[in-house]
Enzyme design. Structure first.
Site, PDB file in Angstrom:
ATOM      1  N   TYR A   1      -9.215 -10.669  -6.896  1.00  0.00           N
ATOM      2  CA  TYR A   1      -8.269 -10.663  -8.004  1.00  0.00           C
ATOM      3  C   TYR A   1      -8.418 -11.888  -8.901  1.00  0.00           C
ATOM      4  O   TYR A   1      -8.024 -11.862 -10.057  1.00  0.00           O
ATOM      5  CB  TYR A   1      -6.835 -10.559  -7.463  1.00  0.00           C
ATOM      6  CG  TYR A   1      -6.624  -9.298  -6.673  1.00  0.00           C
ATOM      7  CD1 TYR A   1      -6.548  -8.071  -7.308  1.00  0.00           C
ATOM      8  CD2 TYR A   1      -6.557  -9.323  -5.284  1.00  0.00           C
ATOM      9  CE1 TYR A   1      -6.387  -6.894  -6.582  1.00  0.00           C
ATOM     10  CE2 TYR A   1      -6.400  -8.163  -4.554  1.00  0.00           C
ATOM     11  CZ  TYR A   1      -6.321  -6.950  -5.204  1.00  0.00           C
ATOM     12  OH  TYR A   1      -6.176  -5.799  -4.494  1.00  0.00           O
TER      13      TYR A   1
ATOM     14  N   HIS B   1      -2.868   2.330  -5.816  1.00  0.00           N
ATOM     15  CA  HIS B   1      -3.651   1.107  -5.615  1.00  0.00           C
ATOM     16  C   HIS B   1      -3.808   0.334  -6.916  1.00  0.00           C
ATOM     17  O   HIS B   1      -3.975  -0.883  -6.906  1.00  0.00           O
ATOM     18  CB  HIS B   1      -5.010   1.433  -5.007  1.00  0.00           C
ATOM     19  CG  HIS B   1      -5.393   0.505  -3.891  1.00  0.00           C
ATOM     20  ND1 HIS B   1      -4.687   0.442  -2.707  1.00  0.00           N
ATOM     21  CD2 HIS B   1      -6.377  -0.421  -3.783  1.00  0.00           C
ATOM     22  CE1 HIS B   1      -5.238  -0.471  -1.918  1.00  0.00           C
ATOM     23  NE2 HIS B   1      -6.257  -1.015  -2.555  1.00  0.00           N
TER      24      HIS B   1
ATOM     25  N   HIS C   1      -3.500  -9.057   3.368  1.00  0.00           N
ATOM     26  CA  HIS C   1      -4.944  -9.126   3.587  1.00  0.00           C
ATOM     27  C   HIS C   1      -5.233 -10.015   4.797  1.00  0.00           C
ATOM     28  O   HIS C   1      -4.693 -11.119   4.902  1.00  0.00           O
ATOM     29  CB  HIS C   1      -5.654  -9.725   2.370  1.00  0.00           C
ATOM     30  CG  HIS C   1      -5.746  -8.792   1.207  1.00  0.00           C
ATOM     31  ND1 HIS C   1      -5.908  -9.206  -0.098  1.00  0.00           N
ATOM     32  CD2 HIS C   1      -5.706  -7.434   1.150  1.00  0.00           C
ATOM     33  CE1 HIS C   1      -5.969  -8.160  -0.894  1.00  0.00           C
ATOM     34  NE2 HIS C   1      -5.846  -7.078  -0.163  1.00  0.00           N
TER      35      HIS C   1
ATOM     36  N   ARG D   1      -1.033  -1.970  -7.020  1.00  0.00           N
ATOM     37  CA  ARG D   1      -1.285  -3.083  -6.091  1.00  0.00           C
ATOM     38  C   ARG D   1      -2.206  -4.111  -6.758  1.00  0.00           C
ATOM     39  O   ARG D   1      -1.954  -5.311  -6.712  1.00  0.00           O
ATOM     40  CB  ARG D   1      -1.907  -2.524  -4.816  1.00  0.00           C
ATOM     41  CG  ARG D   1      -2.214  -3.549  -3.713  1.00  0.00           C
ATOM     42  CD  ARG D   1      -2.552  -2.772  -2.447  1.00  0.00           C
ATOM     43  NE  ARG D   1      -3.238  -3.564  -1.432  1.00  0.00           N
ATOM     44  CZ  ARG D   1      -2.631  -4.319  -0.527  1.00  0.00           C
ATOM     45  NH1 ARG D   1      -1.313  -4.427  -0.539  1.00  0.00           N
ATOM     46  NH2 ARG D   1      -3.336  -4.976   0.386  1.00  0.00           N
TER      47      ARG D   1
ATOM     48  N   ARG E   1       0.839  -1.191   0.000  1.00  0.00           N
ATOM     49  CA  ARG E   1       0.000   0.000   0.000  1.00  0.00           C
ATOM     50  C   ARG E   1       0.878   1.247   0.000  1.00  0.00           C
ATOM     51  O   ARG E   1       2.019   1.230   0.474  1.00  0.00           O
ATOM     52  CB  ARG E   1      -0.899   0.027   1.244  1.00  0.00           C
ATOM     53  CG  ARG E   1      -1.794  -1.201   1.394  1.00  0.00           C
ATOM     54  CD  ARG E   1      -2.526  -1.166   2.729  1.00  0.00           C
ATOM     55  NE  ARG E   1      -3.424  -2.305   2.900  1.00  0.00           N
ATOM     56  CZ  ARG E   1      -3.076  -3.460   3.488  1.00  0.00           C
ATOM     57  NH1 ARG E   1      -1.839  -3.604   3.971  1.00  0.00           N
ATOM     58  NH2 ARG E   1      -3.952  -4.441   3.602  1.00  0.00           N
TER      59      ARG E   1
ATOM     60  N   LYS F   1      -1.534  -2.729   8.112  1.00  0.00           N
ATOM     61  CA  LYS F   1      -2.695  -2.350   8.916  1.00  0.00           C
ATOM     62  C   LYS F   1      -2.680  -3.093  10.241  1.00  0.00           C
ATOM     63  O   LYS F   1      -2.278  -4.251  10.315  1.00  0.00           O
ATOM     64  CB  LYS F   1      -3.976  -2.687   8.151  1.00  0.00           C
ATOM     65  CG  LYS F   1      -4.258  -1.750   6.967  1.00  0.00           C
ATOM     66  CD  LYS F   1      -5.613  -2.042   6.371  1.00  0.00           C
ATOM     67  CE  LYS F   1      -5.950  -1.039   5.269  1.00  0.00           C
ATOM     68  NZ  LYS F   1      -7.298  -1.309   4.684  1.00  0.00           N
TER      69      LYS F   1
END
Length: 308
Positions: free
Chosen positions: A289, A254, A280, A257, A160, A184
């Site tokens: 994806y 993004h 994730h 990404r 990210r 995150k």
């Protein structure tokens, strides 16, 4: 800030307690906490208009009236779904804390989000973009070298933009070809990258001293004035590169990404590996994806097969 939020004391106390839980207990970012704050203020203010003064006054009918008002105000499905999810998180926390006996949000239905397939670059477009950046860096301009390294790293790793600008020099291992990333929820992961990205990083690190100042610290990527590169500057760099292609609607970091994940799956990488690479928490997020890859395959089939 929530200090100025006008709510009845019986609603304000649990509201502030939940925000503290997000900040301290869950380690959520300030941006995430602000999003929850706005969504919950919307619901709690609506509840107060309907006569609620305590958390126990909030029931399913009240929540449905709130959601109906939100829908009538023209908010998108994705926003409605996000706000409903925030309310469910708040209500679930309140039950666990003993502030509510039952969860009134369990039967609260929200519109399903429209699932938009992300714009991704084809491999030829990606090569053209990276070659253009490398050619610009050949002039010896440190900013051009930084931009080439920045885009190479984003595409090579799929990290990210917030993770990119937070990188320090010591996070990069040029021997092992890995980057240590803080994602995150303050979760750390190690992400591999390839030789082209390594070469671009070596060139940039050699030129970095031309931009560095006394307060640059150990930041990997620097702005023109020597401070740590910001997310907006990184986005501008990527947008300029994507616009320069002239044949894609993809924009922003993004998109790189998305592109990295799609190319990995196109090349045969398994879903779990891509999940780990992207950081994730849920495999369901990564599965988006696979739809992109199938859609690209179908497009190629329709164009190429004589009986498509």
């Amino acid at each position: 800030m929530h200090d100025a939020t006008p709510l009845a004391a019986g609603l304000r106390g649990p509201f502030e307690g939940f925000l503290r839980h997000l900040e301290l207990g869950r380690g959520r970012s300030a941006h995430t906490v602000r999003a929850y704050e706005g969504d919950l203020v919307s619901m709690l203010s609506s509840a107060e208009q309907d006569g609620a003064r305590e958390l126990s006054d909030i029931d399913l009918a009240l929540l449905r009236r709130w959601l109906g008002r939100q829908s009538e105000s023209g908010l998108s499905r994705s926003t409605l779904a996000r706000r409903t999810a925030a309310v469910r998180s708040f209500a679930g926390w309140a039950v666990r804390e003993g502030l509510l006996e039952t969860d009134p949000s369990l039967r609260l239905a929200s519109p399903k989000r429209h699932q938009h397939l992300p714009e991704v670059l084809h491999e030829e477009q990606t090569r053209r973009m990276l070659s253009g950046l490398a050619d610009a860096a050949d002039d010896g301009d440190p900013v051009a070298m930084r931009d080439a390294a920045l885009v190479e790293v984003l595409y090579a790793t799929g990290i990210r933009v917030s993770e990119l600008v937070g990188l320090d020099i010591d996070d990069v291992d040029l021997q092992a070809l890995t980057i240590r990333v803080l994602g995150k929820g303050n979760k750390e992961r190690t992400v591999p990258f390839g030789v082209p990205a390594a070469n671009a990083l070596v060139r940039w690190l050699g030129a970095r001293r031309a931009l560095a100042i006394e307060t640059s610290g150990s930041a990997l990527f620097l702005g023109r004035r020597g401070a740590r590169l910001g997310q907006r500057q990184a986005r501008d760099t990527v947008d300029a590169s994507l616009r320069g292609l002239g044949d894609t609607a993809a924009r922003g970091p993004h998109a790189l990404r998305h592109t990295a994940a799609t190319h990995l799956l196109d090349g045969g990488a398994d879903l779990r590996s891509v999940q780990e690479l992207l950081g994730h928490s849920s495999l369901a997020t990564t599965q988006l994806y696979t739809h992109v890859s199938v859609e690209r395959l179908r497009s190629s089939y329709v164009q190429a097969h004589p009986r498509a």
